[in-house]
Motif scaffolding. Sequence first.
Motif, PDB file in Angstrom:
ATOM      1  N   ALA A   1       0.822  -1.211   0.000  1.00 31.23           N
ATOM      2  CA  ALA A   1       0.000   0.000   0.000  1.00 31.23           C
ATOM      3  C   ALA A   1       0.857   1.262   0.000  1.00 31.23           C
ATOM      4  CB  ALA A   1      -0.932   0.004   1.221  1.00 31.23           C
ATOM      5  N   GLY A   2       2.169   1.065  -0.109  1.00 29.37           N
ATOM      6  CA  GLY A   2       3.081   2.204  -0.128  1.00 29.37           C
ATOM      7  C   GLY A   2       3.437   2.620  -1.544  1.00 29.37           C
ATOM      8  N   TYR A   3       4.406   3.526  -1.654  1.00 24.41           N
ATOM      9  CA  TYR A   3       4.730   4.138  -2.944  1.00 24.41           C
ATOM     10  C   TYR A   3       5.228   3.110  -3.966  1.00 24.41           C
ATOM     11  CZ  TYR A   3       7.335   7.159  -6.237  1.00 24.41           C
ATOM     12  OH  TYR A   3       7.838   7.776  -7.355  1.00 24.41           O
ATOM     13  N   ILE A   4       6.375   2.514  -3.723  1.00 23.31           N
ATOM     14  CA  ILE A   4       6.933   1.603  -4.713  1.00 23.31           C
ATOM     15  C   ILE A   4       6.156   0.283  -4.723  1.00 23.31           C
ATOM     16  CG2 ILE A   4       9.013   0.422  -5.487  1.00 23.31           C
ATOM     17  CD1 ILE A   4      10.651   2.626  -4.111  1.00 23.31           C
ATOM     18  N   GLY A   5       5.768  -0.189  -3.538  1.00 21.02           N
ATOM     19  CA  GLY A   5       5.042  -1.445  -3.462  1.00 21.02           C
ATOM     20  C   GLY A   5       3.743  -1.439  -4.246  1.00 21.02           C
ATOM     21  N   SER A   6       3.012  -0.331  -4.207  1.00 19.85           N
ATOM     22  CA  SER A   6       1.732  -0.279  -4.937  1.00 19.85           C
ATOM     23  C   SER A   6       1.957  -0.306  -6.441  1.00 19.85           C
ATOM     24  CB  SER A   6       0.934   0.967  -4.532  1.00 19.85           C
ATOM     25  OG  SER A   6       1.595   2.169  -4.893  1.00 19.85           O
ATOM     26  N   HIS A   7       3.081   0.253  -6.898  1.00 15.35           N
ATOM     27  CA  HIS A   7       3.394   0.155  -8.329  1.00 15.35           C
ATOM     28  C   HIS A   7       3.785  -1.274  -8.708  1.00 15.35           C
ATOM     29  CE1 HIS A   7       3.601   4.559  -7.924  1.00 15.35           C
ATOM     30  NE2 HIS A   7       3.361   4.583  -9.218  1.00 15.35           N
ATOM     31  N   ALA A   8       4.465  -1.970  -7.809  1.00 15.57           N
ATOM     32  CA  ALA A   8       4.802  -3.367  -8.075  1.00 15.57           C
ATOM     33  C   ALA A   8       3.541  -4.219  -8.163  1.00 15.57           C
ATOM     34  CB  ALA A   8       5.732  -3.904  -6.987  1.00 15.57           C
TER      35      ALA A   8
ATOM     36  N   LEU B   1      -0.214  -0.100   7.132  1.00 18.93           N
ATOM     37  CA  LEU B   1      -0.838   1.200   6.856  1.00 18.93           C
ATOM     38  C   LEU B   1      -0.302   2.315   7.740  1.00 18.93           C
ATOM     39  CD1 LEU B   1      -4.570   0.238   6.147  1.00 18.93           C
ATOM     40  CD2 LEU B   1      -2.658   0.421   4.543  1.00 18.93           C
ATOM     41  N   VAL B   2       0.905   2.147   8.283  1.00 23.78           N
ATOM     42  CA  VAL B   2       1.533   3.246   9.022  1.00 23.78           C
ATOM     43  C   VAL B   2       1.936   4.353   8.054  1.00 23.78           C
ATOM     44  CG1 VAL B   2       3.538   3.904  10.401  1.00 23.78           C
ATOM     45  CG2 VAL B   2       2.285   1.809  10.947  1.00 23.78           C
ATOM     46  N   THR B   3       2.511   3.981   6.916  1.00 22.63           N
ATOM     47  CA  THR B   3       2.833   4.973   5.887  1.00 22.63           C
ATOM     48  C   THR B   3       2.136   4.683   4.557  1.00 22.63           C
ATOM     49  OG1 THR B   3       4.845   3.738   5.298  1.00 22.63           O
ATOM     50  CG2 THR B   3       5.085   5.531   6.882  1.00 22.63           C
ATOM     51  N   GLY B   4       1.501   3.526   4.450  1.00 29.40           N
ATOM     52  CA  GLY B   4       0.780   3.191   3.230  1.00 29.40           C
ATOM     53  C   GLY B   4      -0.687   3.591   3.319  1.00 29.40           C
ATOM     54  N   PHE B   5      -1.402   3.433   2.196  1.00 33.01           N
ATOM     55  CA  PHE B   5      -2.797   3.857   2.117  1.00 33.01           C
ATOM     56  C   PHE B   5      -3.631   2.755   1.495  1.00 33.01           C
ATOM     57  CE2 PHE B   5      -0.168   7.634   2.049  1.00 33.01           C
ATOM     58  CZ  PHE B   5      -0.746   8.383   3.052  1.00 33.01           C
ATOM     59  N   ARG B   6      -4.750   2.460   2.133  1.00 33.97           N
ATOM     60  CA  ARG B   6      -5.608   1.370   1.660  1.00 33.97           C
ATOM     61  C   ARG B   6      -6.085   1.621   0.237  1.00 33.97           C
ATOM     62  NH1 ARG B   6      -7.447  -2.334  -0.121  1.00 33.97           N
ATOM     63  NH2 ARG B   6      -8.850  -3.940   0.689  1.00 33.97           N
ATOM     64  N   PHE B   7      -6.301   2.891  -0.131  1.00 38.88           N
ATOM     65  CA  PHE B   7      -6.797   3.181  -1.469  1.00 38.88           C
ATOM     66  C   PHE B   7      -5.786   2.805  -2.562  1.00 38.88           C
ATOM     67  CE2 PHE B   7      -4.483   7.143  -0.600  1.00 38.88           C
ATOM     68  CZ  PHE B   7      -3.810   7.344  -1.802  1.00 38.88           C
ATOM     69  N   ALA B   8      -4.513   2.643  -2.176  1.00 39.25           N
ATOM     70  CA  ALA B   8      -3.483   2.337  -3.160  1.00 39.25           C
ATOM     71  C   ALA B   8      -3.500   0.876  -3.593  1.00 39.25           C
ATOM     72  CB  ALA B   8      -2.102   2.696  -2.606  1.00 39.25           C
TER      73      ALA B   8
ATOM     74  N   GLY C   1      -1.488  -5.808   8.681  1.00 41.84           N
ATOM     75  CA  GLY C   1      -0.728  -6.436   9.750  1.00 41.84           C
ATOM     76  C   GLY C   1       0.746  -6.186   9.591  1.00 41.84           C
ATOM     77  N   ASP C   2       1.500  -6.781  10.495  1.00 39.68           N
ATOM     78  CA  ASP C   2       2.937  -6.550  10.608  1.00 39.68           C
ATOM     79  C   ASP C   2       3.694  -7.724  10.009  1.00 39.68           C
ATOM     80  OD1 ASP C   2       5.637  -6.338  11.773  1.00 39.68           O
ATOM     81  OD2 ASP C   2       4.750  -4.821  13.081  1.00 39.68           O
ATOM     82  N   ILE C   3       4.751  -7.442   9.267  1.00 39.04           N
ATOM     83  CA  ILE C   3       5.531  -8.527   8.667  1.00 39.04           C
ATOM     84  C   ILE C   3       6.326  -9.309   9.699  1.00 39.04           C
ATOM     85  CG2 ILE C   3       5.700  -7.407   6.415  1.00 39.04           C
ATOM     86  CD1 ILE C   3       8.641  -6.699   7.221  1.00 39.04           C
ATOM     87  N   ALA C   4       6.387  -8.806  10.932  1.00 39.20           N
ATOM     88  CA  ALA C   4       7.032  -9.567  12.003  1.00 39.20           C
ATOM     89  C   ALA C   4       6.065 -10.537  12.682  1.00 39.20           C
ATOM     90  CB  ALA C   4       7.622  -8.622  13.048  1.00 39.20           C
ATOM     91  N   ASP C   5       4.803 -10.517  12.297  1.00 38.74           N
ATOM     92  CA  ASP C   5       3.793 -11.409  12.865  1.00 38.74           C
ATOM     93  C   ASP C   5       3.845 -12.728  12.093  1.00 38.74           C
ATOM     94  OD1 ASP C   5       1.528 -12.764  13.714  1.00 38.74           O
ATOM     95  OD2 ASP C   5       0.220 -10.993  13.647  1.00 38.74           O
TER      96      ASP C   5
END
Length: 343
Positions: free
Chosen positions: A12-19, A36-43, A53-57
């Motif tokens: 949901a972040g900048y580069i990830g949403s383009h990927a 979604l700390v820095t990402g956006f659901r709309f992306a 969720g967290d990638i450490a989970d």
Amino acid sequence: MSKVPVLVTGGAGYIGSHAVLALQDAGWPVVVIDNLVTGFRFAVPDGVPFYQGDIADEALLQRIFAEQGIGAIMHFAGSVVVPESVENPLKYYHNNTARTRSLIAAAVSGGVRHFIFSSTAATYGIPEVSPVTETCPQRPINPYGMSKLMSEIMLADTARAHPLNYCVLRYFNVAGADPQARTGQSTAGATHLIKVAVEAALGKRDTVGVFGTDFDTPDGTGVRDYIHVSDLAEAHVLALEALVAQPTQSLTMNCGYGRGFSVLEVLDAVDRVTNRPIERVLQGRRAGDPDSLISDNSRIKATLPWTPRYADLDVIIGHALAWERRLTELRDAAPAGEMPAGG
């Protein structure tokens, strides 16, 4: 080629949403995890399975792997602001290194065979040569670069011990936005030069700071290699195809165009594209900024069938500008609290 489901962390972040868009466009099944700390659901596009969720989970990751049949990971989640990493190094070693360790561990135990890692030219520190090759010494000068280098080392060691292959992609300066304005850089207070400049051109900022005018470059300002985010996303898809085709091979490659523009050249281009001059404020250079940072991209061009489509500074700026206008529309239409207040 079997197109396995791909988990995109930070999707949901900048580069990830383009990927995510690039994978979808190429016919790969895509799943996103983002806190979604820095990402956006709309992306995240409609129809893409999304897990907040967290990638450490690791328990959550194992559930995602089982539910979605994940066969590959593209890992973008992390913190990326260099000055913040200097002020708060432990945040970066936690978000970028410790959490990546948890993600790799989950991938190994979950039988995920392919891993693409979002790394950075910051792992080179201040290189002694330019253009920079992948074999240049990696001597990071800030915790951001070091946190990424530590993750590169973990991946290499893990791949030697387990049936996992990987591709490390070291980005230079990522800019622009999806040509169809489906997503773009949406973070409030972003520090990327082209993002800052188009904000200023649209009246969202009063001025643009120029940090350093005494570099050893033709006009005295720092020179950087700017790569369009959609070309970068395409490189990830091609890297994934290479990993699947040769499961015993791992790759490390620079991602850039192999040519640079100075800060003043970028600002002149924004003035030209927008037909509106930006007020520039000349300031002292920031600690650790190299004079020039340009990629040697011969390895990625020799390894992958990668032909950049948007390697033109005016095109990059035009797409960034279109997204900035789109972002204003989205913000005006969004319920309170669902969009960044600025940027």
